[in-house]
Scaffold this motif. Sequence first.
Motif, short mmCIF file in Angstrom:
data_model
loop_
_atom_site.label_atom_id
_atom_site.label_comp_id
_atom_site.label_asym_id
_atom_site.label_seq_id
_atom_site.Cartn_x
_atom_site.Cartn_y
_atom_site.Cartn_z
N GLY B 311 0.80 -1.23 0.00
CA GLY B 311 0.00 0.00 0.00
C GLY B 311 0.83 1.27 0.00
O GLY B 311 0.40 2.30 -0.50
N ALA B 312 2.05 1.18 0.54
CA ALA B 312 2.92 2.36 0.53
C ALA B 312 3.43 2.61 -0.88
O ALA B 312 3.65 3.75 -1.28
CB ALA B 312 4.08 2.16 1.49
N LEU B 313 3.64 1.52 -1.62
CA LEU B 313 4.12 1.67 -2.99
C LEU B 313 3.01 2.10 -3.93
O LEU B 313 3.24 2.86 -4.87
CB LEU B 313 4.73 0.35 -3.48
N LYS B 314 1.81 1.56 -3.69
CA LYS B 314 0.68 1.92 -4.54
C LYS B 314 -0.52 2.21 -3.66
O LYS B 314 -1.17 1.29 -3.16
CB LYS B 314 0.34 0.77 -5.51
N PRO B 315 -0.86 3.49 -3.47
CA PRO B 315 -1.97 3.84 -2.58
C PRO B 315 -3.27 3.12 -2.97
O PRO B 315 -3.56 2.99 -4.16
CB PRO B 315 -2.11 5.35 -2.78
N GLU B 316 -3.98 2.67 -1.97
CA GLU B 316 -5.30 2.03 -2.12
C GLU B 316 -5.27 0.73 -2.90
O GLU B 316 -6.30 0.26 -3.39
CB GLU B 316 -6.31 3.00 -2.77
N VAL B 317 -4.09 0.14 -3.04
CA VAL B 317 -3.98 -1.09 -3.83
C VAL B 317 -4.83 -2.20 -3.22
O VAL B 317 -5.05 -2.23 -2.00
CB VAL B 317 -2.49 -1.50 -3.93
N LYS B 318 -5.34 -3.10 -4.06
CA LYS B 318 -6.26 -4.14 -3.60
C LYS B 318 -5.54 -5.37 -3.08
O LYS B 318 -6.08 -6.46 -3.07
CB LYS B 318 -7.20 -4.56 -4.75
N MET B 319 -4.28 -5.20 -2.69
CA MET B 319 -3.55 -6.31 -2.08
C MET B 319 -3.07 -5.86 -0.71
O MET B 319 -2.51 -4.78 -0.58
CB MET B 319 -2.35 -6.69 -2.96
N PRO B 320 -3.32 -6.67 0.33
CA PRO B 320 -2.90 -6.27 1.68
C PRO B 320 -1.37 -6.26 1.78
O PRO B 320 -0.71 -7.01 1.08
CB PRO B 320 -3.49 -7.34 2.59
N ALA B 321 -0.82 -5.40 2.66
CA ALA B 321 0.62 -5.40 2.91
C ALA B 321 0.91 -6.49 3.94
O ALA B 321 0.20 -6.59 4.95
CB ALA B 321 1.06 -4.04 3.42
N TYR B 322 1.91 -7.32 3.67
CA TYR B 322 2.24 -8.40 4.60
C TYR B 322 3.40 -7.97 5.49
O TYR B 322 4.45 -8.60 5.50
CB TYR B 322 2.55 -9.68 3.83
N ASP B 323 3.19 -6.87 6.27
CA ASP B 323 4.31 -6.34 7.05
C ASP B 323 4.52 -7.11 8.35
O ASP B 323 5.42 -6.81 9.11
CB ASP B 323 4.14 -4.84 7.29
N HIS B 324 3.67 -8.12 8.60
CA HIS B 324 3.90 -8.95 9.80
C HIS B 324 4.94 -10.03 9.52
O HIS B 324 5.40 -10.70 10.43
CB HIS B 324 2.58 -9.60 10.25
#
Lengths: 132, 341
Positions: B311-324
């Motif tokens: 989401g940081a790379l592409k705002p509102e992107v339809k893929m969740p960020a896997y930052d965990h």
Amino acid sequence: MTDRHTPEKDSAEFAAEAGSLWRITFAPATWAGHFLLCYTLFATGCAKGWPVGTVRHGLIGMSVLALAVIALIGWRAYAQWSPRSTGRIVNPRGDAEDRHHFLGHAGFLLAVISFIGVVFVTLPLLLLEGCR
Amino acid sequence: MTAMSRDPVTIGRGGPSRAIFAVFLLCTTLSACGDRQSTLNVAGEDAAAIATLFWVMLAGAVVLWLGMNGLFFYLSRVAPGAFPDRLVRPLLIGGGIVLPTVILATLLVWSLTMLPDQRAPDDGLRVKVTGEQWWWRVEYWPKGAEAPVVTANEIRLPVGSRTGFELDAHKVIHSFWIPALGGKMDMFPGRTTYVSLRPEKTGTFRGQCAEFCGASHAWMAFETVVLPPDDFEAWLAAEARDATPPEGDAARRGAALFAAEGCGACHTVRGTEAVGQVGPDLTHVGSRLTLGAGRIGATLDDFAAWVEHTGALKPEVKMPAYDHLSDGQLADLAAYLKGLE
Ligand SMILES: [Cu+2]
């Protein structure tokens, strides 16, 4: 000058030219009508799957008709302007006669631009064949 | 003159430096899009037609501009007096009515005759492209194919033959444009539009969505790779195959993570359990030149960065960020994805 221009006389003179005033709108109105017809009919035809060739040829026919109508309007306006017989191209005086010629002049120029407009709207009809 | 005496400083300084700045800006912007995304860097028949039209119109505009300003100069400085009607009237009618009508009619006829060429039928290959938010679903339909070769976010084309593009969109309007190869064509939900391209040079060119389509519109791009015909055939055959199984421990751990994290709910990796349709097909994502529809490169680090910071790379992107995920897990996922060649 002012004494010759009574309101009654003025309105009588203006009434005489009311017809001309209407007439100068006919050529642009034909152009507008042709424009609307082309765009709406072609778009509807393509959306509804009507035979494109028929729509196209029909509209080309309408274009020829529109051009003929505008040419006629232009011809009549030119006659009203009559720059040749009067020898005067511009008619700046505020009297009945000049007003008559001036409205012919305006109508003629509007017919010229309407004619060009219709030709430009017709070109895509001639050069592009399908719906894409 | 009055402006000069009132404010000599800004005129004296602002004039030339502003001009230099403008030239500088022009140079940098021109060289920035230089070769990879420019209509003027012609790499295809269709772009050539557009470029010719552009240059002719530019030359015509320059001539008109010089002529008009020359006339202004002449009338205001050289011969400012009144002109006889007999001279003015033909000039007015000729230059004001006849000339523009003829020029515009010629340009109109010329460009209208160009239009059908940009939609000429294909030489055997059809590519179906669907605009998604904010990526490109791509299907190759070679002549006689019963099922397409599905891929995403990159288009490869054989040089020297005409490829047809059937364009569609999901949810909102997009526009498909590879400037170096040809004109742009809008993509509408529920309506198929068609454009065809015939590349004449091999190389890599950038395409870009040219119709505002939401938060990440500007990040909706793609690479176009024009290949010699044999290379193209070989690539397409490889692209049609199922995914290569993971090689090495890291990649195998990554494949397990891919399944465990539920990536397959949105992504397809042919030959595995992953059959999701929400996101791009990842069967051969390892051989793509970019990730996220041209957003970033496709190194191992890029893969990890994409999954962690989507989401940081592409705002509102339809893929969740896997930052965990831990750095190790991200590296494993990256190894797996990069191995999907
Ligand atoms: Cu878009």
